[in-house]
Write an enzyme that holds these catalytic residues in place. Structure first.
Site: not given
Ligand code: NAP
Length: 321
Positions: A237, A266, A285
Site C-alpha cells: 500500500r 490513488e 494498482h
C-alpha cells in the site's frame, strides 16, 4: 423474503445471476457523480455490501442499521475500521489466496521492469531514438543471482520468495513480524532485521498490510540504509512508504530506482514528481488485475457474502464475532 445487498463493484453476468438468485441486489456506481447519494439512499435497507476501494466510515455505517456483512473484493482491509465493525456486529470478509500468485507476478514484473529499464527504453524506441547499438548509458542491472529482500513474509511474500529462489537463483532475505521456519526451509530464505535487510538487499519488496505498525515503515532513514544500486518495489500500500522521502531519494539517486504499484493518493496525480523520474516504473494498482484473478476474487466475495447472510461463518471472515 430475500435479504438486500448493495453491490458497488461490477460482477460478471454469471456471478450477478448467482447473487440475484438469493438476494435482492441494488447496484451503485460509486464512481458516478451521484454515486455517494445513491449509496446513502440504499444503505438503510442493506443487509450486505459487496465491493472494493471504498472507505466506509462510521458516518456511512450509521445509515445501515441492518447491516450484517461487508464482503470486500480485496485481501487488504485497510479501508475499514475493523474494530468498529466488530463493535457493530458487522462481519467483514476479504479474498485472500486467490490473488497471491498474480500479485507476486506483478512484483516480479516491477522488479524486472525497473532493473532492465523496460518501460523507459520501450518509450525511447517508440520515440524513434534507437539509432545505433546501445552503450552503457542504457544498460540495466541483473536480477538473477542478486539478493531479494522481502518485507512481510505472508502469502504474497512467500510467492515472491519462490519466484526469486527457484526462478532467478536469488538469495532471499526477509523481515516479518515473526520468523517463518517453514518458508526458510522451502526457499532457503533467511530471516533478518529490517535494517539488515535494507542494507543487504538489491531488491527490497514490500508485501506487508497497511496498519498502524506499517504506515511509514520505509522513510528517509530506511531509504538511507539501502544500497545506492538497490531498487524498491512497493506492491503493498502507498502509505507503507513515506512518498516525499522516496521522491527525494530517487531524485538524488540515493537508490537506483523504484517499481511502484501503489501510492499514497490513488489515482496518482498526473503532475506527481514520481512521473518525472526515469528511474521509476509506476503502474496503476494492477497487483491482482488480471481477468482470471479478478473473477476468482469476485467469486470468493460472493461466496463469503452469501454464506454470511445464510447465517453461516463465511470462509474468509476477518473479524470473528
Ligand atoms: P498476509 O499473508 O497477511 O502477509 C502479510 C505479512 O506481513 C504477514 O506475514 C504479516 O505477519 C506481516 N506483517 C504484518 N505487519 C508487519 C510489520 N509491522 N512488520 C513486518 N511484517 C509484518 O497478506 P498477503 O495476502 O500476502 O497480502 C499483503 C498485502 O499486500 C495486503 O494486505 C495488501 O495490502 C497488499 N496487496 C496489494 C495488492 C496490489 O494490488 N498491489 C494486491 C494484493 C495485496 P503476521 O501474519 O505475523 O501478522
Amino acid at each position: 423474503m430475500k435479504k438486500r445487498i448493495v453491490l458497488y463493484k461490477r460482477l460478471s453476468d454469471a456471478l450477478l445471476a448467482k447473487l440475484e438468485e438469493q438476494v435482492e441486489v441494488t447496484w451503485v456506481d460509486t464512481g458516478a457523480a451521484d454515486g455517494l447519494a445513491r449509496l446513502r439512499d440504499a444503505l438503510p435497507g442493506a443487509h450486505g455490501l459487496l465491493g472494493a476501494s471504498l472507505r466506509l466510515g462510521s458516518e456511512l455505517l450509521d445509515l445501515a442499521p441492518q447491516l450484517e456483512v461487508i464482503s470486500s473484493v480485496s485481501v487488504g482491509v485497510d479501508n475499514y475500521d475493523v474494530a468498529d465493525l466488530t463493535r457493530r456486529g458487522v462481519m467483514l470478509t476479504n479474498t485472500p489466496d486467490v490473488l497471491t500468485e498474480t500479485t507476486a507476478d506483478t512484483g516480479f514484473a516491477l522488479i524486472l521492469a525497473a532493473a532492465r529499464r523496460v518501460v523507459e527504453l520501450a518509450d525511447w524506441v517508440r520515440e524513434g531514438k534507437w539509432q545505433a547499438s546501445l552503450g552503457p548509458a542504457h544498460f540495466g542491472t541483473d536480477v538473477h543471482g542478486k539478493t531479494l529482500g522481502i518485507v512481510g513474509m505472508g502469502r504474497i511474500g512467500e510467492a515472491l520468495a519462490r519466484r526469486g529462489a527457484a526462478g532467478f537463483g536469488m538469495r532471499v532475505l526477509y523481515h516479518s513480524s515473526r520468523a517463518r521456519p517453514e518458508v526458510e526451509a522451502r526457499h532457503a530464505a533467511r530471516y533478518c532485521s529490517l535494517d539488515a535487510l535494507l542494507a543487504e538487499a538489491d531488491y527490497v519488496c514490500l508485501t506487508v498490510p497497511l496498519s498502524a505498525s506499517t504506515e511509514g515503515l520505509i522513510g528517509a532513514r530506511e531509504l538511507g540504509l539501502m544500497k545506492p544500486e538497490a531498487i524498491l518495489v512497493n506492491i503493498a500500500r502507498g502509505r507503507v512508504v513515506d512518498e516525499a522521502a522516496l521522491i527525494e531519494a530517487l531524485q538524488r539517486k540515493r537508490i537506483r530506482g523504484a517499481g511502484l504499484d501503489v501510492f499514497v493518493q490513488e489515482p496518482l496525480a498526473a503532475d506527481s514528481p514520481l512521473l518525472q523520474l526515469d528511474n521509476v516504473v509506476a503502474t496503476p494498482h494492477i497487483g491482482s488485475a488480471t481477468h482470471e484473478t479478478r473473477e476468482a476474487m469476485a467469486r470468493c466475495a460472493v461466496e463469503n457474502l452469501l454464506s454470511a447472510l445464510a447465517g453461516q461463518r463465511p470462509p474468509n471472515l476477518v473479524n470473528p464475532i
